[in-house]
Design an enzyme around this catalytic site. Structure first.
Site, mmCIF file in Angstrom:
data_model
loop_
_atom_site.group_PDB
_atom_site.id
_atom_site.type_symbol
_atom_site.label_atom_id
_atom_site.label_comp_id
_atom_site.label_asym_id
_atom_site.label_seq_id
_atom_site.Cartn_x
_atom_site.Cartn_y
_atom_site.Cartn_z
ATOM 1 N N TYR A 1 53.952 27.553 16.090
ATOM 2 C CA TYR A 1 54.028 27.597 17.415
ATOM 3 C C TYR A 1 55.191 28.528 18.132
ATOM 4 O O TYR A 1 54.614 29.017 19.270
ATOM 5 C CB TYR A 1 54.205 25.816 17.426
ATOM 6 C CG TYR A 1 54.451 25.456 19.551
ATOM 7 C CD1 TYR A 1 53.461 25.544 19.947
ATOM 8 C CD2 TYR A 1 55.692 24.512 19.248
ATOM 9 C CE1 TYR A 1 53.586 24.736 20.952
ATOM 10 C CE2 TYR A 1 55.680 23.982 20.419
ATOM 11 C CZ TYR A 1 54.498 23.900 21.631
ATOM 12 O OH TYR A 1 54.707 23.872 22.947
ATOM 13 N N SER B 1 58.489 26.353 25.860
ATOM 14 C CA SER B 1 58.833 25.614 24.772
ATOM 15 C C SER B 1 60.688 25.827 24.360
ATOM 16 O O SER B 1 61.250 27.121 24.103
ATOM 17 C CB SER B 1 58.235 24.938 23.825
ATOM 18 O OG SER B 1 59.008 24.378 22.738
#
Ligand SMILES: [Zn+2]
Length: 686
Positions: free
Chosen positions: A584, A571
């Site tokens: 995250y 990501s």
């Protein structure tokens, strides 16, 4: 064997097709062809064919006598009138006067006689149908018939069994020669109901569809009854290890041994997909002490050779805890198999003028004592066909051995069939796709990126396994992909669940080559205040989940010994943290490092590890509601929010899928991160 004829169903077929302008003869031809085709003891995968002689209007509207005969490659179980092309009968019958006819001329003359120019090629056995006088002609490779004719004295057994009801035709390769021989033998005894083709199958015929079909059932039933008489006990079991290794351990070793390096491209492999079968009948066959004797003589009927090759690979029995021994022995067995095939090709090619090009020498069937049998092919579909035919051959050989001794056609006859251009044409010659023969596992496959990736890999020719926490979502994705896509429930936070899921993939395809580790979930929280439990939960999915999946895959890849490819959905957060997104971003940053660790530790084994850094993809994580909220917070439109990047373009799940596909195809790239975000210089890797 019981007749499946039902008057009301026959009438229903006539009525249904009448509405489409199809006459009674062809409607009944379709009806009984399907009756034959739906019974695997009579017909499997394109084996067998049927015909009817009738009259039809040609393109000018003139009535002509035609033979409607099964088109090459169609399936009898689901046949439609269009799959039985009409050929002008007088032209076919004229050919009987010829002394010889080349295959090329036979095909051209048959095509020239078609009423519909765009119709499929008529069956390679068309002339045999044409030369027989009966209105309806049925042909199958019935198991019971093969068990009797595949014997040294098969002709004598049939002569006695079918005394006056069927004539016996010696083995002749299909085509013009067989058609003439069979017709000549028929003419000597025109009252017979059928012809038994030595080492090949059976023809029956009659004035009506029902008569030809029921004669098939009656003559095959006689063979079945004969097989029940004076049976020997088969087979005497060999000494096998106490504990047999499980399928999940055996299949990758076998698959690796049956792969070959592609000499043209360093790092590329020619791989196979496996289809596994086992049952008490199969185990009785593969566990026999004389397996090598009775499994090696050749095919049970000539047209199996293009799918199964002439003989199967036989491995040692795989002993639990001693899989390294099995690996060594299997590799040696495959080397010997390939050498035998190459010698066979060289010998037979020299005999026939040296003009043939060798097909790949790898086995299409493997018999594994203690475990079962495998079909092998460049796709799951081909592997399944090979396994179906191998299973059928095991039954036929078992019955043949119970009343005598199994015998096939000669090596030269098998070669003529395997390298017959008309047989090879049945396989089709579509160019292979870049990921043909490769198995791809995708986690988080129920999500937007997972589905897009699965579609991209399937379109590139890979077999795909879709792993997803929600079983129904996995099944929905598999349906969206179609074909042989496999849906597997998998929770990446459980090591047990991951290993079970990979065992299911191995059972379905034989191994794993590419993993797209995509499952993830997002948690938010200001890092100085976030509950440790939240952070741990996120690490379970977004770091350990990737590690568990990669570890399970690497174990299989090492057993195969043909390299592999690990792809991770990282990501933008891994390099460019967003506010309050630490729970995250942190495990994703660890996963980015995980990619590099796999690249370092397994590069020497040919296993590549790469990652895709994507940002702002509409998905389960970035829902429409979430997008609307973020856009509003920034005072921009949703479109502007999603395309707020250097290129000003919205990035989609398909863009991410294409990046994964590229990484799978880039054989010289490992440790790479591909950014798919439309351009975000703050997230650029340095
Ligand atoms: Zn045939």
């Amino acid at each position: 064997m019981k007749s499946g004829w039902v008057d009301s169903e026959a009438q229903a077929a006539i009525d249904r097709y009448a509405g489409e302008g199809i006459g009674r003869d062809l409607a009944l031809r379709v009806y009984t062809t399907r009756l034959l085709g739906r019974d695997p003891k009579l017909v499997l995968h394109g084996g067998g064919n049927t015909s009817v002689k009738t009259t039809m209007a040609d393109l000018l509207g003139e009535q002509v006598a035609v033979l409607c005969v099964k088109g090459s490659g169609s399936d009898m179980a689901t046949i439609e009138p269009a799959d039985l092309p009409a050929v002008r009968l007088d032209r076919l019958r004229k050919l009987r006067a010829r002394a010889a006819l080349s295959d090329e001329d036979m095909v051209r003359i048959q095509r020239d006689g078609l009423l519909e120019p765009a119709a499929p090629n008529p069956s390679v056995e068309t002339l045999l149908h044409a030369f027989l006088p009966h209105k309806f002609v049925d042909h199958t490779h019935a198991n019971a018939i093969l068990s009797i004719v595949d014997q040294p004295d098969g002709e004598a057994i049939c002569a006695e069994l079918y005394d006056g009801r069927a004539s016996v035709v010696p083995y002749v390769m299909p085509g013009f020669g067989l058609a003439k021989t069979a017709a000549d033998i028929y003419d000597c005894e025109p009252a017979v109901e059928g012809l038994i083709l030595h080492k090949h199958g059976i023809f029956t015929f009659g004035d009506s569809a029902r008569e030809a079909y029921e004669r098939m059932i009656a003559l095959v039933t006689l063979a079945e009854q004969r097989l029940q008489k004076n049976r020997k006990a088969v087979f005497v079991t060999a000494q096998l290890p106490q504990a047999i290794a499980p399928l999940a351990a055996v299949a990758p070793i076998l698959r690796g041994a049956c792969s070959r390096k592609d000499e043209r491209i360093e790092g590329a492999w020619h791989r196979m997909i496996l289809d596994f079968r086992t049952s008490s009948a199969i185990l009785n066959f593969v566990n026999g002490g004389e397996l090598v004797r009775y499994s090696q003589p050749g095919v049970v009927t000539p047209d199996h050779t293009i799918r199964t090759k002439n003989w199967p690979l036989v491995t040692a029995a795989p002993e639990r805890e001693r899989t390294d021994d099995f690996k060594r022995a299997t590799r040696a067995a495959v080397t010997a198999f390939v050498q035998r095939y190459e010698e066979y090709f060289a010998r037979q090619n020299a005999r026939t003028g040296g003009i043939k090009r060798p097909l790949d020498p790898l086995p299409r069937v493997a018999l594994v004592p203690g475990l079962g049998l495998f079909g092998l092919g460049r796709s799951k579909k081909d592997a399944r066909i090979a396994a179906d035919l191998a299973q059928c051959a095991a039954e036929i050989i078992t019955d043949a051995e119970a009343i005598g001794r199994f015998e096939s056609i000669s090596e030269a006859e098998m070669f003529d069939m395997e390298y017959w251009s008309l047989e090879q044409a049945r396989l089709g010659r579509a160019a292979e796709k870049p990921l043909a023969g490769q198995v791809t596992v995708i986690t988080g496959a129920g999500g937007t990126i997972g589905v897009a990736t699965a579609k991209a890999f399937a379109a590139a020719g890979a077999e795909v396994a879709l792993l997803e926490l929600d079983e129904r979502a996995a099944e929905d994705s598999a349906k969206a992909i179609g074909g042989a896509a496999l849906a597997v429930q998998c929770d990446v936070t459980s090591a047990r669940s991951v290993s079970d899921a990979f065992a299911q993939v191995v059972a379905a395809f034989g191994g794993v080559d590419i993993v797209v580790s995509n499952a993830g979930a997002a948690w938010q929280g200001r890092i100085g205040e976030v509950d440790e439990e939240v952070l741990r939960k996120s690490f379970e999915v977004n770091f350990y989940g990737h590690q568990r999946v990669a570890q399970a895959a690497v174990k299989i890849m090492l057993a195969q010994g043909t390299g592999g490819c690990l792809l991770f959905n990282v990501s933008k957060q891994a390099v460019n943290p967003g506010p309050n997104f630490g729970p995250y971003g942190l495990p994703k940053a660890a996963t980015l490092f995980l990619v590099r660790q796999y690249a370092v530790d397994y590069g020497a084994d040919g296993i590549r590890a790469n990652a895709v850094n994507a940002d702002r993809i509409r998905s389960g994580l970035l829902t429409d509601a979430f997008i609307a909220e973020r856009a509003k917070a920034r005072g921009v439109s949703e479109k502007d929010y999603l395309s707020g990047n250097l290129l000003g373009r919205e990035v989609t799940a398909d863009d991410v899928a294409q990046a994964f596909l590229h990484q799978a195809l880039e054989l010289k790239t490992t440790g790479d991160v591909t950014t798919v975000d439309g351009g975000n210089i703050a997230a650029a890797l340095r």
